[in-house]
Design an enzyme around this catalytic site. Structure first.
Site, PDB file in Angstrom:
ATOM      1  N   TYR A   9     -28.462   7.464   5.753  1.00  0.00           N
ATOM      2  CA  TYR A   9     -28.812   6.300   6.353  1.00  0.00           C
ATOM      3  C   TYR A   9     -28.036   6.346   7.685  1.00  0.00           C
ATOM      4  CZ  TYR A   9     -24.746   4.806   3.754  1.00  0.00           C
ATOM      5  OH  TYR A   9     -23.392   4.901   2.923  1.00  0.00           O
ATOM      6  N   ASP A  43     -11.866  -0.984  -8.273  1.00  0.00           N
ATOM      7  CA  ASP A  43     -11.704   0.088  -9.111  1.00  0.00           C
ATOM      8  C   ASP A  43     -10.839   0.245 -10.157  1.00  0.00           C
ATOM      9  OD1 ASP A  43     -14.181   1.278  -7.784  1.00  0.00           O
ATOM     10  OD2 ASP A  43     -13.181   2.989  -7.210  1.00  0.00           O
ATOM     11  N   ARG A  89     -17.209   3.114   6.769  1.00  0.00           N
ATOM     12  CA  ARG A  89     -15.934   2.633   5.606  1.00  0.00           C
ATOM     13  C   ARG A  89     -14.849   2.565   6.521  1.00  0.00           C
ATOM     14  NH1 ARG A  89     -16.711   4.598   0.176  1.00  0.00           N
ATOM     15  NH2 ARG A  89     -14.810   3.702  -0.399  1.00  0.00           N
ATOM     16  N   GLU A 120       0.969  -1.202   0.065  1.00  0.00           N
ATOM     17  CA  GLU A 120      -0.036   0.083   0.016  1.00  0.00           C
ATOM     18  C   GLU A 120       0.936   1.261  -0.013  1.00  0.00           C
ATOM     19  OE1 GLU A 120      -3.173   1.100  -0.046  1.00  0.00           O
ATOM     20  OE2 GLU A 120      -2.277   3.051  -0.039  1.00  0.00           O
TER      21      GLU A 120
HETATM   22  C1  LIG Z   1     -19.766   9.031  -3.280  1.00  0.00           C
HETATM   23  C2  LIG Z   1     -19.466   7.546  -3.213  1.00  0.00           C
HETATM   24  C3  LIG Z   1     -20.216   6.915  -2.548  1.00  0.00           C
HETATM   25  C4  LIG Z   1     -20.098   5.373  -3.049  1.00  0.00           C
HETATM   26  N1  LIG Z   1     -20.697   4.376  -2.296  1.00  0.00           N
HETATM   27  C5  LIG Z   1     -20.619   3.192  -2.214  1.00  0.00           C
HETATM   28  C6  LIG Z   1     -21.516   2.337  -1.648  1.00  0.00           C
HETATM   29  O1  LIG Z   1     -22.470   2.675  -0.811  1.00  0.00           O
HETATM   30  N2  LIG Z   1     -21.275   0.815  -1.625  1.00  0.00           N
HETATM   31  C7  LIG Z   1     -20.441   0.350  -2.560  1.00  0.00           C
HETATM   32  O2  LIG Z   1     -20.279  -0.733  -2.772  1.00  0.00           O
HETATM   33  N3  LIG Z   1     -19.601   1.123  -3.187  1.00  0.00           N
HETATM   34  C8  LIG Z   1     -19.613   2.619  -3.113  1.00  0.00           C
HETATM   35  N4  LIG Z   1     -18.818   3.547  -3.724  1.00  0.00           N
HETATM   36  C9  LIG Z   1     -17.760   2.931  -4.474  1.00  0.00           C
HETATM   37  C10 LIG Z   1     -16.508   2.422  -3.322  1.00  0.00           C
HETATM   38  O3  LIG Z   1     -16.239   3.635  -2.540  1.00  0.00           O
HETATM   39  C11 LIG Z   1     -15.236   1.798  -4.376  1.00  0.00           C
HETATM   40  O4  LIG Z   1     -15.899   1.361  -5.414  1.00  0.00           O
HETATM   41  C12 LIG Z   1     -14.300   1.171  -3.438  1.00  0.00           C
HETATM   42  O5  LIG Z   1     -14.025   1.941  -2.375  1.00  0.00           O
HETATM   43  C13 LIG Z   1     -13.218   0.747  -4.318  1.00  0.00           C
HETATM   44  O6  LIG Z   1     -12.191   0.033  -3.684  1.00  0.00           O
HETATM   45  P1  LIG Z   1     -10.731  -0.273  -4.236  1.00  0.00           P
HETATM   46  O7  LIG Z   1     -10.201  -1.197  -3.337  1.00  0.00           O
HETATM   47  O8  LIG Z   1     -10.805  -1.123  -5.626  1.00  0.00           O
HETATM   48  O9  LIG Z   1     -10.116   0.836  -4.663  1.00  0.00           O
HETATM   49  P2  LIG Z   1      -9.541   2.114  -3.789  1.00  0.00           P
HETATM   50  O10 LIG Z   1     -10.583   2.055  -2.487  1.00  0.00           O
HETATM   51  O11 LIG Z   1      -9.439   3.200  -4.552  1.00  0.00           O
HETATM   52  O12 LIG Z   1      -8.174   1.565  -3.044  1.00  0.00           O
HETATM   53  C14 LIG Z   1      -7.040   1.544  -4.046  1.00  0.00           C
HETATM   54  C15 LIG Z   1      -5.712   1.517  -3.027  1.00  0.00           C
HETATM   55  O13 LIG Z   1      -4.678   1.529  -3.649  1.00  0.00           O
HETATM   56  C16 LIG Z   1      -3.653   2.392  -3.345  1.00  0.00           C
HETATM   57  N5  LIG Z   1      -2.603   2.459  -4.359  1.00  0.00           N
HETATM   58  C17 LIG Z   1      -2.993   3.331  -5.480  1.00  0.00           C
HETATM   59  N6  LIG Z   1      -1.891   3.380  -6.320  1.00  0.00           N
HETATM   60  C18 LIG Z   1      -1.033   2.429  -5.677  1.00  0.00           C
HETATM   61  C19 LIG Z   1       0.148   2.111  -6.127  1.00  0.00           C
HETATM   62  N7  LIG Z   1       1.009   2.211  -6.979  1.00  0.00           N
HETATM   63  N8  LIG Z   1       1.028   1.100  -5.307  1.00  0.00           N
HETATM   64  C20 LIG Z   1       0.694   0.681  -3.956  1.00  0.00           C
HETATM   65  N9  LIG Z   1      -0.715   1.245  -3.560  1.00  0.00           N
HETATM   66  C21 LIG Z   1      -1.450   1.952  -4.411  1.00  0.00           C
HETATM   67  C22 LIG Z   1      -4.173   3.492  -2.755  1.00  0.00           C
HETATM   68  O14 LIG Z   1      -3.549   4.105  -1.919  1.00  0.00           O
HETATM   69  C23 LIG Z   1      -5.619   2.770  -2.269  1.00  0.00           C
HETATM   70  O15 LIG Z   1      -5.387   2.508  -0.908  1.00  0.00           O
HETATM   71  C24 LIG Z   1     -18.939   4.743  -3.616  1.00  0.00           C
HETATM   72  C25 LIG Z   1     -17.827   5.868  -4.338  1.00  0.00           C
HETATM   73  C26 LIG Z   1     -18.633   7.074  -4.006  1.00  0.00           C
HETATM   74  C27 LIG Z   1     -17.372   7.932  -5.086  1.00  0.00           C
END
Ligand SMILES: Cc1cc2nc3c(=O)[nH]c(=O)nc-3n(C[C@H](O)[C@H](O)[C@H](O)COP(=O)(O)OP(=O)(O)OC[C@H]3O[C@@H](n4cnc5c(N)ncnc54)[C@H](O)[C@@H]3O)c2cc1C
Length: 401
Positions: free
Chosen positions: A222, A303, A108, A34
């Protein structure tokens, strides 16, 4: 005994943490890298739909997660101008029986802390923070992952690399998808706030998820943490793209940026928005579904693979589905190339469907004029049962690979 396969996961968000647990459960050794120095979520709520909690159950995590979560009794949809109820359907036991797993809302930070604790006690998972993945090269036998940590560059060998590195995924950028593969700005901003229950209007304290539909905007709220906090997400149309922000989660907004946008809304919604003292703002992006998530030994997750607009609140849920499918692929076959190909084929269409449906849902939520009138008439004419049946494809945990 054969040596365990070694997976590197870049990114310890909800996707990366869940994937680490799923892979360790499938018999792999995992190094989670991370880039942030400490793993922590900024405050906001998350809806966890049954398609996500079902996977958390499969991974042995649901009891830990539910200790910090709440199950709203129902989802209530109201019209912004006058508060008229357009629809309502249950999210408690009836929904759990229908979709095979509970609906939940959680802070979260609580979800991330729970996942991190389960990773930390797992002898097959090592976590390194302040470690940025800067590149990778596939070799005949594995993958060399370049990292930068404390200003030092080094590389680590592994059998596979999972890019769970978020919307702007540096690993995706190296997958050869071409220059057109970029985040697409939606023209909308999400405003998020947490209001102590003691400062929120009484109408917002019910154990329910409330969704308000207004012209070019909607509002969701909520309760969280045993009802001590009310989570608000307001999505408005906006010209701001957030280019200046290194960390999208950390951008603040002022109450005076938000309240005027809701000045014509029903009193209950207005009062709740006015109770928020501090807002975070987030420009909303997704991407076109891609033709490829994997190379032979590298795969995207969460994502990084399928950023989506939050109109179905599914981004984290889809990341959790990815993690479950990745673990299942390695439980079935211990060959990296076959397992990653199986993972991609199990997940790619499903995630693309949710990306497209989320866009469509955004257009429906933000309708105005005659279109909004027609939408509201339709919603009011549908029974709770019919409203729920329209979500079966998305929420039913048992309908998956
Ligand atoms: C307003 C809003 C409301 C939302 N509400 C919901 C909801 O109610 N329910 C739901 O299911 N989803 C919801 N989402 C979507 C959800 O927040 C995201 O889809 C989810 O957090 C994605 O998780 P992730 O682990 O894929 O990515 P991220 O949470 O973006 O994690 C990526 C990680 O990778 C790390 N990183 C990046 N580049 C590197 C690198 N080169 N080397 C090492 N580490 C790196 C970052 O620091 C980060 O910790 C919402 C999103 C938004 C914007």
């Amino acid at each position: 005994m054969a040596e365990k396969l070694h997976a590197i996961i870049a990114g310890a968000g909800i996707g990366g943490l869940t994937a680490a647990i799923a892979l360790a459960r499938a018999g792999l050794r995992v190094t989670l890298l991370e880039r942030a120095r400490t793993i922590q979520e900024t405050g906001a709520g998350l809806q966890l739909a049954p398609n996500a909690t079902g996977v958390l159950g499969e991974l042995g995590l649901i009891d830990y997660v539910m200790q910090a979560a709440l199950t709203p009794e129902h989802l209530r949809i109201r019209r912004a101008s006058d508060g008229v109820e357009l629809s309502s359907f249950p999210l408690g036991v009836i929904a759990e029986a229908r979709w095979g797993a509970p609906s939940a809302v959680i802070h979260r930070a609580d979800l991330q802390k729970t996942l991190l604790e389960r990773c930390a006690i797992n002898p097959d998972i090592a976590i390194e923070t302040g470690a940025t993945v800067t590149g990778f090269a596939e070799t005949a036998t594995g993958v060399e992952v370049a990292i930068k940590q404390e200003g030092e560059a080094r590389s680590i060998s592994a059998d596979l690399l999972i890019g769970a590195d978020g919307l702007r995924s540096p690993i995706r950028a190296k997958l050869g998808l071409g220059p057109a593969d970029q985040p697409i700005w939606s023209g909308r901003t999400a405003w998020r706030a947490l209001v102590p229950a003691s400062e929120a209007p009484k109408s917002a304290l019910k154990l329910e998820t409330s969704l308000w539909l207004g012209p070019k905007a909607h509002l969701v709220h909520y309760p969280l943490r045993h009802g001590a906090l009310i989570n608000i997400v307001a999505i408005t149309e906006d010209g701001w793209r957030g280019e200046e922000a290194a960390d999208l989660w950390a951008i603040s907004g002022k109450p005076s940026d938000v309240s005027p946008r809701f000045s014509r809304w029903h009193r209950d919604a207005r009062m709740l928005v006015a109770a928020a003292k501090e807002w975070k703002r987030w420009p909303l992006f997704d991407r076109e579904p891609t033709s490829r998530w994997t190379l032979e030994r590298v795969a995207l997750l969460g994502d990084a693979a399928h950023p989506m607009l939050p109109f179905f609140a599914q981004g984290a849920a889809q990341a959790i589905e990815d993690a479950g499918a990745l673990g299942r692929a390695f439980l079935r076959v211990h060959d990296v190339k076959t397992a990653l190909a199986d993972y991609e084929s199990a997940r790619k269409k499903r995630a693309a469907d949710v990306v497209i449906a989320s866009r469509r849902q955004g257009a429906i939520y933000h309708m105005r004029g005659p279109l909004a009138f027609a939408r509201d008439l339709t919603m009011r004419s549908l029974s709770p049962h019919l409203m729920m049946s329209r979500l079966d494809w998305l929420y039913d945990y048992r309908k998956r690979d």
